[in-house]
Design a protein around this motif. Structure first.
Motif, PDB file in Angstrom:
ATOM      1  N   ALA A 144      12.366 -10.248  -6.302  1.00  0.00           N
ATOM      2  CA  ALA A 144      11.883 -11.634  -6.258  1.00  0.00           C
ATOM      3  C   ALA A 144      10.768 -11.894  -7.262  1.00  0.00           C
ATOM      4  O   ALA A 144      10.387 -13.050  -7.481  1.00  0.00           O
ATOM      5  CB  ALA A 144      11.405 -11.971  -4.843  1.00  0.00           C
ATOM      6  N   GLY A 145      10.208 -10.836  -7.859  1.00  0.00           N
ATOM      7  CA  GLY A 145       9.175 -11.012  -8.868  1.00  0.00           C
ATOM      8  C   GLY A 145       7.848 -11.471  -8.322  1.00  0.00           C
ATOM      9  O   GLY A 145       7.158 -12.297  -8.940  1.00  0.00           O
ATOM     10  N   THR A 146       7.444 -10.913  -7.176  1.00  0.00           N
ATOM     11  CA  THR A 146       6.164 -11.287  -6.580  1.00  0.00           C
ATOM     12  C   THR A 146       5.599 -10.122  -5.783  1.00  0.00           C
ATOM     13  O   THR A 146       6.365  -9.363  -5.175  1.00  0.00           O
ATOM     14  CB  THR A 146       6.317 -12.500  -5.645  1.00  0.00           C
ATOM     15  OG1 THR A 146       5.049 -12.792  -5.019  1.00  0.00           O
ATOM     16  CG2 THR A 146       7.347 -12.243  -4.552  1.00  0.00           C
ATOM     17  N   PRO A 147       4.287  -9.945  -5.758  1.00  0.00           N
ATOM     18  CA  PRO A 147       3.709  -8.931  -4.876  1.00  0.00           C
ATOM     19  C   PRO A 147       4.036  -9.235  -3.416  1.00  0.00           C
ATOM     20  O   PRO A 147       4.044 -10.405  -3.002  1.00  0.00           O
ATOM     21  CB  PRO A 147       2.203  -9.049  -5.144  1.00  0.00           C
ATOM     22  CG  PRO A 147       2.108  -9.635  -6.515  1.00  0.00           C
ATOM     23  CD  PRO A 147       3.260 -10.577  -6.614  1.00  0.00           C
ATOM     24  N   VAL A 148       4.316  -8.180  -2.657  1.00  0.00           N
ATOM     25  CA  VAL A 148       4.643  -8.315  -1.240  1.00  0.00           C
ATOM     26  C   VAL A 148       3.615  -7.534  -0.428  1.00  0.00           C
ATOM     27  O   VAL A 148       3.363  -6.355  -0.698  1.00  0.00           O
ATOM     28  CB  VAL A 148       6.063  -7.783  -0.950  1.00  0.00           C
ATOM     29  CG1 VAL A 148       6.347  -7.804   0.551  1.00  0.00           C
ATOM     30  CG2 VAL A 148       7.102  -8.605  -1.708  1.00  0.00           C
ATOM     31  N   VAL A 149       3.044  -8.182   0.568  1.00  0.00           N
ATOM     32  CA  VAL A 149       2.034  -7.583   1.431  1.00  0.00           C
ATOM     33  C   VAL A 149       2.672  -7.258   2.777  1.00  0.00           C
ATOM     34  O   VAL A 149       3.402  -8.078   3.337  1.00  0.00           O
ATOM     35  CB  VAL A 149       0.846  -8.554   1.628  1.00  0.00           C
ATOM     36  CG1 VAL A 149      -0.201  -7.950   2.551  1.00  0.00           C
ATOM     37  CG2 VAL A 149       0.225  -8.916   0.272  1.00  0.00           C
ATOM     38  N   PHE A 150       2.398  -6.046   3.293  1.00  0.00           N
ATOM     39  CA  PHE A 150       2.947  -5.672   4.588  1.00  0.00           C
ATOM     40  C   PHE A 150       1.925  -4.834   5.359  1.00  0.00           C
ATOM     41  O   PHE A 150       1.058  -4.194   4.762  1.00  0.00           O
ATOM     42  CB  PHE A 150       4.279  -4.931   4.452  1.00  0.00           C
ATOM     43  CG  PHE A 150       4.229  -3.668   3.633  1.00  0.00           C
ATOM     44  CD1 PHE A 150       4.194  -2.418   4.240  1.00  0.00           C
ATOM     45  CD2 PHE A 150       4.228  -3.712   2.243  1.00  0.00           C
ATOM     46  CE1 PHE A 150       4.163  -1.244   3.495  1.00  0.00           C
ATOM     47  CE2 PHE A 150       4.206  -2.548   1.485  1.00  0.00           C
ATOM     48  CZ  PHE A 150       4.167  -1.317   2.112  1.00  0.00           C
ATOM     49  N   HIS A 151       2.050  -4.839   6.682  1.00  0.00           N
ATOM     50  CA  HIS A 151       1.088  -4.167   7.546  1.00  0.00           C
ATOM     51  C   HIS A 151       1.075  -2.662   7.328  1.00  0.00           C
ATOM     52  O   HIS A 151       2.116  -2.036   7.129  1.00  0.00           O
ATOM     53  CB  HIS A 151       1.402  -4.439   9.019  1.00  0.00           C
ATOM     54  CG  HIS A 151       0.801  -5.714   9.531  1.00  0.00           C
ATOM     55  ND1 HIS A 151      -0.544  -5.858   9.787  1.00  0.00           N
ATOM     56  CD2 HIS A 151       1.371  -6.912   9.815  1.00  0.00           C
ATOM     57  CE1 HIS A 151      -0.776  -7.079  10.232  1.00  0.00           C
ATOM     58  NE2 HIS A 151       0.363  -7.746  10.258  1.00  0.00           N
ATOM     59  N   ALA A 152      -0.123  -2.087   7.395  1.00  0.00           N
ATOM     60  CA  ALA A 152      -0.279  -0.636   7.376  1.00  0.00           C
ATOM     61  C   ALA A 152      -0.105  -0.091   8.792  1.00  0.00           C
ATOM     62  O   ALA A 152      -0.042  -0.852   9.767  1.00  0.00           O
ATOM     63  CB  ALA A 152      -1.652  -0.268   6.813  1.00  0.00           C
ATOM     64  N   ALA A 194       2.801  -4.178  -2.322  1.00  0.00           N
ATOM     65  CA  ALA A 194       3.763  -3.661  -3.297  1.00  0.00           C
ATOM     66  C   ALA A 194       3.897  -4.677  -4.423  1.00  0.00           C
ATOM     67  O   ALA A 194       4.089  -5.869  -4.178  1.00  0.00           O
ATOM     68  CB  ALA A 194       5.120  -3.426  -2.630  1.00  0.00           C
ATOM     69  N   THR A 195       3.781  -4.205  -5.662  1.00  0.00           N
ATOM     70  CA  THR A 195       3.890  -5.103  -6.806  1.00  0.00           C
ATOM     71  C   THR A 195       5.294  -5.044  -7.405  1.00  0.00           C
ATOM     72  O   THR A 195       6.051  -4.107  -7.146  1.00  0.00           O
ATOM     73  CB  THR A 195       2.863  -4.747  -7.893  1.00  0.00           C
ATOM     74  OG1 THR A 195       3.208  -3.477  -8.461  1.00  0.00           O
ATOM     75  CG2 THR A 195       1.459  -4.670  -7.318  1.00  0.00           C
ATOM     76  N   GLU A 196       5.586  -6.028  -8.227  1.00  0.00           N
ATOM     77  CA  GLU A 196       6.913  -6.096  -8.838  1.00  0.00           C
ATOM     78  C   GLU A 196       7.152  -5.000  -9.867  1.00  0.00           C
ATOM     79  O   GLU A 196       8.294  -4.732 -10.239  1.00  0.00           O
ATOM     80  CB  GLU A 196       7.148  -7.469  -9.472  1.00  0.00           C
ATOM     81  CG  GLU A 196       6.129  -7.885 -10.502  1.00  0.00           C
ATOM     82  CD  GLU A 196       4.957  -8.649  -9.907  1.00  0.00           C
ATOM     83  OE1 GLU A 196       4.598  -9.681 -10.490  1.00  0.00           O
ATOM     84  OE2 GLU A 196       4.395  -8.198  -8.886  1.00  0.00           O
ATOM     85  N   ASP A 197       6.074  -4.346 -10.340  1.00  0.00           N
ATOM     86  CA  ASP A 197       6.248  -3.251 -11.292  1.00  0.00           C
ATOM     87  C   ASP A 197       6.187  -1.873 -10.640  1.00  0.00           C
ATOM     88  O   ASP A 197       6.015  -0.857 -11.311  1.00  0.00           O
ATOM     89  CB  ASP A 197       5.228  -3.343 -12.432  1.00  0.00           C
ATOM     90  CG  ASP A 197       3.799  -3.458 -11.929  1.00  0.00           C
ATOM     91  OD1 ASP A 197       3.604  -3.461 -10.693  1.00  0.00           O
ATOM     92  OD2 ASP A 197       2.883  -3.550 -12.759  1.00  0.00           O
ATOM     93  N   GLY A 198       6.322  -1.831  -9.315  1.00  0.00           N
ATOM     94  CA  GLY A 198       6.497  -0.554  -8.631  1.00  0.00           C
ATOM     95  C   GLY A 198       5.257   0.075  -8.028  1.00  0.00           C
ATOM     96  O   GLY A 198       5.347   1.140  -7.411  1.00  0.00           O
ATOM     97  N   ILE A 199       4.105  -0.551  -8.163  1.00  0.00           N
ATOM     98  CA  ILE A 199       2.877  -0.001  -7.586  1.00  0.00           C
ATOM     99  C   ILE A 199       2.782  -0.379  -6.113  1.00  0.00           C
ATOM    100  O   ILE A 199       3.069  -1.513  -5.731  1.00  0.00           O
ATOM    101  CB  ILE A 199       1.638  -0.516  -8.347  1.00  0.00           C
ATOM    102  CG1 ILE A 199       1.647  -0.010  -9.791  1.00  0.00           C
ATOM    103  CG2 ILE A 199       0.353  -0.097  -7.644  1.00  0.00           C
ATOM    104  CD1 ILE A 199       0.569  -0.623 -10.655  1.00  0.00           C
ATOM    105  N   VAL A 200       2.381   0.568  -5.275  1.00  0.00           N
ATOM    106  CA  VAL A 200       2.081   0.285  -3.865  1.00  0.00           C
ATOM    107  C   VAL A 200       0.647   0.722  -3.621  1.00  0.00           C
ATOM    108  O   VAL A 200       0.307   1.895  -3.819  1.00  0.00           O
ATOM    109  CB  VAL A 200       3.037   1.020  -2.908  1.00  0.00           C
ATOM    110  CG1 VAL A 200       2.673   0.711  -1.462  1.00  0.00           C
ATOM    111  CG2 VAL A 200       4.486   0.628  -3.187  1.00  0.00           C
ATOM    112  N   THR A 201      -0.197  -0.207  -3.220  1.00  0.00           N
ATOM    113  CA  THR A 201      -1.612   0.085  -3.066  1.00  0.00           C
ATOM    114  C   THR A 201      -2.126  -0.461  -1.744  1.00  0.00           C
ATOM    115  O   THR A 201      -1.532  -1.365  -1.154  1.00  0.00           O
ATOM    116  CB  THR A 201      -2.430  -0.526  -4.234  1.00  0.00           C
ATOM    117  OG1 THR A 201      -3.806  -0.145  -4.112  1.00  0.00           O
ATOM    118  CG2 THR A 201      -2.344  -2.051  -4.227  1.00  0.00           C
ATOM    119  N   ARG A 202      -3.224   0.112  -1.288  1.00  0.00           N
ATOM    120  CA  ARG A 202      -3.876  -0.397  -0.082  1.00  0.00           C
ATOM    121  C   ARG A 202      -4.451  -1.788  -0.351  1.00  0.00           C
ATOM    122  O   ARG A 202      -4.894  -2.093  -1.463  1.00  0.00           O
ATOM    123  CB  ARG A 202      -5.021   0.521   0.320  1.00  0.00           C
ATOM    124  CG  ARG A 202      -4.579   1.820   0.951  1.00  0.00           C
ATOM    125  CD  ARG A 202      -4.279   1.615   2.413  1.00  0.00           C
ATOM    126  NE  ARG A 202      -4.005   2.878   3.083  1.00  0.00           N
ATOM    127  CZ  ARG A 202      -3.753   2.985   4.374  1.00  0.00           C
ATOM    128  NH1 ARG A 202      -3.738   1.912   5.134  1.00  0.00           N
ATOM    129  NH2 ARG A 202      -3.507   4.152   4.922  1.00  0.00           N
TER     130      ARG A 202
END
Length: 284
Positions: free
Chosen positions: A89-97, A108-116
């Motif tokens: 979808a070309g957008t950062p996605v936020v999800f619960h830890a 999670a970013t569209e370029d593959g990074i997953v960060t806190r």
């Protein structure tokens, strides 16, 4: 399986439908996506994938409540699906830890990074989401502070098999004393658990957090020091059990640490006990 996502960019129903179909390997007609304006009588209640979409305010724009039927062959984890949706979808996605903190999220970013990410929800009439901090830069969130989020490390679920076995032995001796805060039995159980968490965290090279806040590191070192005092207050048979639990943990800690020769740990922990000169081979 159920997934709850927040997206930074606004998404149309068509975009959501196409993204979910692609990420879950189903046909577009097998995805039923709807929002507050959707005619409920026109929905496909037999679809393999259902998604309720809502517009939200703040640093995010869209809320997605996704349900995937068990018959769908592709059943990704929340992290996997969030990453796939971000790319598609070309957008950062936020999800619960996993942690119990209400502000603990992953992004999670569209370029593959997953960060806190640290995300706060307002208590107003309309919920507003504020992304307060991320641990890695996010191009679409240039205004958000980048830095470590220490509180989530304290909430990490770290297995403590030695401390658990010791606690079970204490329960057989005196369940009441083990469960009463402040008693020597309770102190032995809780401090041993804290010590083992530090050792296991080091053993895993600080995974999954990647680091340990200096104050938490110091706190768990102090727990080990307190165990020497507590041991003298325990009945000899229990003190022997405690020592047997400590021996492998102490040995493993020694294997994982090096002398704090240059004093970098002391700079991080200015109030450290004079005898605490060991630092982890992977710095906290």
């Amino acid at each position: 399986m159920t997934y709850n996502f927040l997206t930074v960019e606004p998404l149309t129903l068509d975009t959501v439908t196409a993204a979910l179909a692609h990420c879950l390997s189903v046909q577009i007609q097998e995805v039923d996506a709807a929002d507050e304006d959707t005619d409920q009588e026109l929905r496909n209640w037999d679809a393999l994938v259902h998604c309720e979409k809502a517009t939200v305010e703040g640093d995010v724009s869209t809320y997605l409540d996704i349900y995937v039927q068990e018959s769908v062959r592709t059943q990704p984890t929340e992290r996997e699906l969030a990453s796939a949706v971000a790319r598609t979808a070309g957008t950062p996605v936020v999800f619960h830890a996993e942690e119990i903190l209400p502000s603990a999220y992953w992004l999670a970013t569209e370029d593959g990074i997953v960060t806190r990410a640290r995300v706060y929800e307002s208590d107003g009439e309309e919920t507003r989401y504020v992304i307060d901090r991320v641990e890695a830069p996010v191009a679409r969130l240039p205004h958000v502070t980048v830095g470590r989020i220490p509180e989530v490390v304290r909430e990490l679920e770290i297995a403590t098999p030695i401390a658990d076995a010791f606690a079970a032995q204490l329960d057989r001796v005196s369940l009441e004393e083990t469960g009463t805060a402040g008693t020597p039995f309770w102190m032995a159980r809780s401090r041993l658990g804290a010590w083992e968490k530090l050792v296991r965290h080091m053993e895993a090279s600080w995974a999954p957090s990647g680091w340990c806040p200096p104050d938490l590191y110091r706190e768990r070192l102090d727990a080990r020091d307190e165990l020497d005092q507590v041991r003298r207050q325990l009945p000899p048979p229990v003190a022997c059990l405690l020592q047997q639990a400590l021996d492998p943990l102490d040995a493993r800690f020694a294997e994982l640490t090096a002398d704090d020769t240059g004093g970098p740990l002391r700079k991080e922990l200015p109030t450290a006990h004079p005898g605490s000169t060991a630092s982890p081979t992977t710095p906290p």
